[in-house]
Design a protein around this motif. Structure first.
Motif, PDB file in Angstrom:
ATOM      1  N   PRO A 153      -3.024  -8.119   7.096  1.00 34.91           N
ATOM      2  CA  PRO A 153      -1.772  -8.877   7.192  1.00 34.91           C
ATOM      3  C   PRO A 153      -1.252  -9.413   5.859  1.00 34.91           C
ATOM      4  N   ARG A 154      -2.079  -9.419   4.833  1.00 35.73           N
ATOM      5  CA  ARG A 154      -1.614  -9.923   3.541  1.00 35.73           C
ATOM      6  C   ARG A 154      -0.712  -8.942   2.809  1.00 35.73           C
ATOM      7  N   LEU A 155      -0.662  -7.687   3.255  1.00 29.52           N
ATOM      8  CA  LEU A 155       0.205  -6.712   2.606  1.00 29.52           C
ATOM      9  C   LEU A 155       1.664  -7.060   2.842  1.00 29.52           C
ATOM     10  N   ARG A 156       2.482  -6.870   1.837  1.00 30.18           N
ATOM     11  CA  ARG A 156       3.926  -7.114   1.941  1.00 30.18           C
ATOM     12  C   ARG A 156       4.614  -5.958   2.653  1.00 30.18           C
ATOM     13  N   GLY A 157       4.012  -4.752   2.576  1.00 28.38           N
ATOM     14  CA  GLY A 157       4.570  -3.575   3.228  1.00 28.38           C
ATOM     15  C   GLY A 157       3.723  -2.359   2.927  1.00 28.38           C
TER      16      GLY A 157
ATOM     17  N   ARG B 171       0.227  -2.863  16.144  1.00 28.81           N
ATOM     18  CA  ARG B 171      -0.308  -3.708  15.065  1.00 28.81           C
ATOM     19  C   ARG B 171       0.558  -3.649  13.807  1.00 28.81           C
ATOM     20  N   MET B 172       1.524  -2.754  13.767  1.00 28.59           N
ATOM     21  CA  MET B 172       2.304  -2.507  12.543  1.00 28.59           C
ATOM     22  C   MET B 172       3.584  -3.325  12.550  1.00 28.59           C
ATOM     23  N   HIS B 173       3.512  -4.519  11.977  1.00 27.40           N
ATOM     24  CA  HIS B 173       4.656  -5.432  11.978  1.00 27.40           C
ATOM     25  C   HIS B 173       5.282  -5.584  10.594  1.00 27.40           C
ATOM     26  N   GLN B 174       4.597  -5.150   9.557  1.00 28.85           N
ATOM     27  CA  GLN B 174       5.095  -5.317   8.203  1.00 28.85           C
ATOM     28  C   GLN B 174       6.197  -4.284   7.921  1.00 28.85           C
TER      29      GLN B 174
ATOM     30  N   SER C 141       0.864  -1.181   0.000  1.00 30.67           N
ATOM     31  CA  SER C 141       0.000   0.000   0.000  1.00 30.67           C
ATOM     32  C   SER C 141       0.900   1.231   0.000  1.00 30.67           C
ATOM     33  N   ALA C 142       0.396   2.319  -0.555  1.00 31.92           N
ATOM     34  CA  ALA C 142       1.156   3.570  -0.578  1.00 31.92           C
ATOM     35  C   ALA C 142       0.183   4.729  -0.592  1.00 31.92           C
ATOM     36  N   GLY C 143       0.586   5.822   0.042  1.00 31.34           N
ATOM     37  CA  GLY C 143      -0.254   7.005   0.025  1.00 31.34           C
ATOM     38  C   GLY C 143       0.513   8.220   0.513  1.00 31.34           C
ATOM     39  N   HIS C 144      -0.021   9.369   0.158  1.00 26.96           N
ATOM     40  CA  HIS C 144       0.578  10.652   0.539  1.00 26.96           C
ATOM     41  C   HIS C 144      -0.389  11.421   1.428  1.00 26.96           C
ATOM     42  N   SER C 145       0.138  12.029   2.482  1.00 25.54           N
ATOM     43  CA  SER C 145      -0.618  12.868   3.394  1.00 25.54           C
ATOM     44  C   SER C 145      -1.707  12.030   4.078  1.00 25.54           C
TER      45      SER C 145
ATOM     46  N   SER D   7      -2.611   4.352   4.356  1.00 23.51           N
ATOM     47  CA  SER D   7      -1.686   3.273   4.018  1.00 23.51           C
ATOM     48  C   SER D   7      -1.128   2.614   5.274  1.00 23.51           C
ATOM     49  N   LEU D   8      -0.769   3.431   6.270  1.00 20.93           N
ATOM     50  CA  LEU D   8      -0.282   2.878   7.536  1.00 20.93           C
ATOM     51  C   LEU D   8      -1.356   2.048   8.225  1.00 20.93           C
ATOM     52  N   LEU D   9      -2.567   2.568   8.263  1.00 22.80           N
ATOM     53  CA  LEU D   9      -3.659   1.846   8.926  1.00 22.80           C
ATOM     54  C   LEU D   9      -4.033   0.576   8.169  1.00 22.80           C
TER      55      LEU D   9
END
Length: 149
Positions: free
Chosen positions: A32-36, A81-84, A14-18, A24-26
């Motif tokens: 959990p399927r996201l790679r980062g 919760r942010m382990h990726q 995921s990616a995002g600005h502002s 994207s962080l949330l």
């Protein structure tokens, strides 16, 4: 992923600005399927960012539940919760998101997640830095992250 079999589920970021960086962080915290996740100049402390709105006597009447939502939706309150793998990027002269707020957030992240990359550039404010330097840096980070496995 079911409709697009060509999509490799091990390569989704995921990616995002502002505010989309906040999302994207949330998303990374809850998917959990996201790679980062990549966040360019994200809002990481929503309560602080919107404190003027929240401080008005009308805010509870006009926006019932806003304070609770801001607390729950603030990435700084979801760090556990942010382990990726995470990539955060920001210009030091950002006029919208205080650099110190992002730096504090990164410190919190690094207490429980060793896979945090934080990159800053001197100039570019809130938008130009992301477009000119952040996106290429994010692409390099994705490639490096994929190569590390």
């Amino acid at each position: 992923m079911r409709r697009l079999p060509a999509v490799d589920p091990a390569r989704i970021f995921s990616a995002g600005h502002s505010s989309a960086g906040t999302a994207s962080l949330l998303l990374g915290a809850y998917e959990p399927r996201l790679r980062g996740s990549i966040a360019y100049a994200p809002g990481t402390d929503l309560e602080k960012f919107h404190e003027k709105i929240l401080a008005t006597s009308m805010s509870d009447m006009l926006f019932p539940g806003l304070r609770d939502f801001e607390r729950k939706a603030s990435p700084k309150n979801q760090v556990a919760r942010m382990h990726q793998p995470l990539f955060l990027f920001q210009a030091k002269d950002d006029s919208k998101v205080p650099l110190a707020t992002t730096e504090r957030f990164v410190e919190l992240l690094r207490e429980t997640n060793p896979r945090v990359t934080f990159q800053t550039v001197e100039t570019g404010d809130h938008y130009d830095a992301m477009i000119e330097q952040g996106i290429p840096a994010g692409i390099r980070w994705i490639k490096e992250t994929m190569d590390s496995n």
